[in-house]
Design an enzyme around this catalytic site. Structure first.
Site, PDB file in Angstrom:
ATOM      1  N   ALA A 141       0.735  -1.296   0.012  1.00 41.57           N
ATOM      2  CA  ALA A 141       0.047  -0.255   0.093  1.00 41.57           C
ATOM      3  C   ALA A 141       0.716   1.340   0.062  1.00 41.57           C
ATOM      4  CB  ALA A 141      -0.724  -0.045   1.376  1.00 41.57           C
ATOM      5  N   HIS A 142       0.218   2.240  -0.232  1.00 38.70           N
ATOM      6  CA  HIS A 142       0.871   3.767  -0.115  1.00 38.70           C
ATOM      7  C   HIS A 142       1.660   3.993   0.955  1.00 38.70           C
ATOM      8  CE1 HIS A 142      -2.907   5.933   1.384  1.00 38.70           C
ATOM      9  NE2 HIS A 142      -2.523   5.017   2.117  1.00 38.70           N
ATOM     10  N   ASN A 143       2.902   4.625   0.728  1.00 42.87           N
ATOM     11  CA  ASN A 143       3.858   5.169   1.603  1.00 42.87           C
ATOM     12  C   ASN A 143       4.574   3.988   2.270  1.00 42.87           C
ATOM     13  OD1 ASN A 143       3.057   7.888   1.233  1.00 42.87           O
ATOM     14  ND2 ASN A 143       1.192   7.252   2.559  1.00 42.87           N
TER      15      ASN A 143
END
Length: 347
Positions: free
Chosen positions: A239-241
């Site tokens: 997922a993001h980050n």
């Protein structure tokens, strides 16, 4: 047709092994213990499989020092599996790719291509993309605006590389994977789910392999990072980050929620789930189907749901096997207590 035939002695030199038996026997490819054919070589991973190797039709065996035999010519090496992986490289068919840019490929403006680049049929390479030397972009792949792809990286069909995504050198991106889609960011409001713009990017290091149908989401800001040498199996979601370290192994169907940091040399078994904003330290091994809800900072093996040190999880599992008997004992005790209480009232 790609045909290679190598005398056993020459093959042994390439594998840093030693020959016992006929070094002139010709090897035409690798085989398996179960279905090897004449001319093939197979590896015997452990001594108990030696008889199977001796009885196979293979022309030669790769064995450890503990599995020597005179029944067939052999290459002796400390690590037969490693040697066999080199055999696979030697006999692997050469990739058949279009030389240069296919006429049906769509190439944007100001695209920089290094030497010996291949862009296949109906691939799309958008504006301001940089492709390093010996990059292969297979048919029907998409490379977004301002993306960069390092030397000798392979992009298989139907891969999506979003805008501004950076891919390192010698990486492999398998079919159906998407690198740089929006992260799953929404704000719950009275009017519904408000989308949070995902304006960051994805940085993939050198020597990374991304399996089929994987997703690596772009960061909200900054970059989602996958470190050098990390290998990702099919159907994995990052997922993001997230920050994934170097030389990690993420097995099939692993899911890692946003803003999680994973150290170097981490192994996650199949279907491991990791909560958001979790920190996982270096040299951590997480068993299949484990659920990681909190930080795992100490090196070691973890398993279970929630994930805990593997030895503790084994004790929990052992105890759970006794639950039916314990439940029966509790019911028996409750019955006896009720009978004693009834007698006490009668007296």
């Amino acid at each position: 047709m790609h045909i290679v035939q190598i005398p056993l002695g020459q093959l042994a030199a390439l594998l840093d092994g030693s020959v016992e038996g006929d070094a002139a026997v010709t090897i035409s490819g690798p085989g398996t213990l179960e279905s090897a054919e004449l001319g093939q070589i197979v590896f015997v991973e452990k001594p108990e499989l030696l008889t199977m190797g001796e009885q196979s039709a293979a022309s030669a065996l790769i064995v450890s020092p503990a599995s020597r035999t005179s029944a067939k010519p052999i290459i002796v090496t400390e690590d037969p599996r490693l040697a066999f992986s080199k055999v696979l490289e030697i006999f692997a068919p050469k990739p058949r790719v279009y030389q240069g840019v296919h006429p049906t490929a769509v190439i944007g403006r100001n695209v920089h291509m290094g030497e010996n680049v291949s862009v296949g049929a109906y691939a799309v390479v958008e504006d301001n993309v940089i492709l390093g030397d010996n990059v292969i972009v297979y048919p029907l792949a998409y490379v977004g605006h301002e993306a960069t792809i390092g030397d000798a990286t392979i992009v298989y069909p139907h891969v999506f590389i979003g805008e501004r995504v950076a891919i390192g050198k010698r990486s492999i991106l398998h079919s159906g994977s998407a690198l740089g889609c929006d992260g799953f960011g929404f704000l719950q409001t009275a009017q519904g789910h408000r989308k949070i713009p995902q304006i960051g990017t994805v940085n993939i290091g050198d020597d990374v392999e991304v399996g089929a149908c994987c997703t690596v989401d772009r960061a909200t800001v900054g970059a989602t990072v996958v470190g050098n040498g990390t290998k990702i199996d099919d159907h994995v979601h990052i997922a993001h980050n997230c920050q994934i370290g170097e030389n990690c192994l993420l097995c099939g169907q692993v899911g890692i929620a946003g803003s999680t940091k994973v150290g170097n040399n981490v192994v996650m078994g199949g279907q491991v789930g990791v909560n958001d904003h979790v920190n996982i330290g270096d040299n951590v091994v997480i068993g299949a189907q484990a659920g990681v809800f909190g930080d795992l900072t100490e090196p070691g093996i973890y398993s279970g749901y929630p994930a805990r040190p593997h030895t503790s999880q084994l004790r929990v599992s052992a105890a759970s096997q006794k639950l039916p008997d314990l439940l029966k004992k509790i019911r028996d005790l409750e019955k006896r207590i009720a009978e004693l209480e009834a007698k006490g009232k009668d007296s």
